[in-house]
Design an enzyme around this catalytic site. Structure first.
Site, PDB file in Angstrom:
ATOM      1  N   GLY A   1     -29.530  43.405  70.867  1.00 49.66           N
ATOM      2  CA  GLY A   1     -28.533  43.914  71.876  1.00 49.66           C
ATOM      3  C   GLY A   1     -28.591  42.668  72.747  1.00 49.66           C
ATOM      4  CB  CYS A   2     -28.138  42.781  76.501  1.00 49.89           C
ATOM      5  SG  CYS A   2     -28.383  41.642  78.060  1.00 49.89           S
ATOM      6  CG  PHE A   3     -29.257  36.888  75.878  1.00 54.93           C
ATOM      7  CD1 PHE A   3     -29.087  37.112  76.996  1.00 54.93           C
ATOM      8  CD2 PHE A   3     -28.610  35.834  74.866  1.00 54.93           C
ATOM      9  CE1 PHE A   3     -27.977  36.544  77.552  1.00 54.93           C
ATOM     10  CE2 PHE A   3     -27.486  35.183  75.548  1.00 54.93           C
ATOM     11  CZ  PHE A   3     -27.033  35.599  76.858  1.00 54.93           C
TER      12      PHE A   3
END
Length: 186
Positions: free
Chosen positions: A17-19
């Site tokens: 997902g979002c880093f």
């Protein structure tokens, strides 16, 4: 943190997902030397965030972890990876939707591939998740460091609403379930 060269250092690359979220989790682990947010698994060289956001480049938001294998094992990293994101949603983590938010492990050697396959098989056998795991396992691809404003994001912006609502629960989970693995210096 000690930045000297260590013969036990290895690299792990995870897309979960979002880093910003995954970076914040793994930065706090004992034995992790560095976490870099970036892009991997796509079709163009040196992509920019604005291109990744379209989902058309094939890249995933990912993190590259440099870790001391004498202090934290790859399997321990896998355990934390699977405990701190949802590996059962295809191309999605919460409100973040698109192939750039997929769950994928990019192994850097055959041992990592085998360990990832065995770990997922164990999770499935034990029915840890209510739905099937969709995390892909792929050979390492070129990794491109994200722009500087994406590095160390949670630590620099912890008071922002996104950090409070999305990232903070992951940090709390890490603190609750993996307290012995957290680097107390951070």
């Amino acid at each position: 943190m000690d930045k000297q060269v260590n013969m036990d250092w290895e690299t792990a690359i995870f897309a979960g997902g979002c880093f910003w979220c995954t970076e914040a989790v793994f930065q706090r682990l004992n034995g992790v030397n560095e976490v870099v947010s970036g892009y991997t698994g796509g079709t163009i060289k040196n992509p920019a965030y604005r291109e990744i956001c379209t989902g058309r480049t094939g890249h995933a938001e990912a993190i590259k972890i440099t870790f001391d294998a004498s202090k934290v094992s790859y399997v321990e990293l896998l355990e934390i990876f699977f405990a701190t994101h949802d590996p059962t949603t295809l191309n999605r983590q919460g409100n973040d939707v698109g192939t750039q938010y997929r769950s994928e492990i990019f192994y850097t050697n055959p041992a990592q591939k085998q360990q990832a396959e065995e770990f997922i098989a164990l999770l499935e056998k034990e029915q840890i998740f209510a739905s099937p795991i969709v995390t892909a396992i792929s050979e390492e691809k070129p990794f491109y460091k994200a722009e500087e404003e994406h590095q160390n994001y949670y630590n620099d912006h912890a008071q922002q609403p996104y950090c409070q609502v999305i990232i903070e629960p992951k940090i709390k989970k890490l603190n609750t379930y993996f307290q012995k693995r957290i680097n107390t210096i951070k």
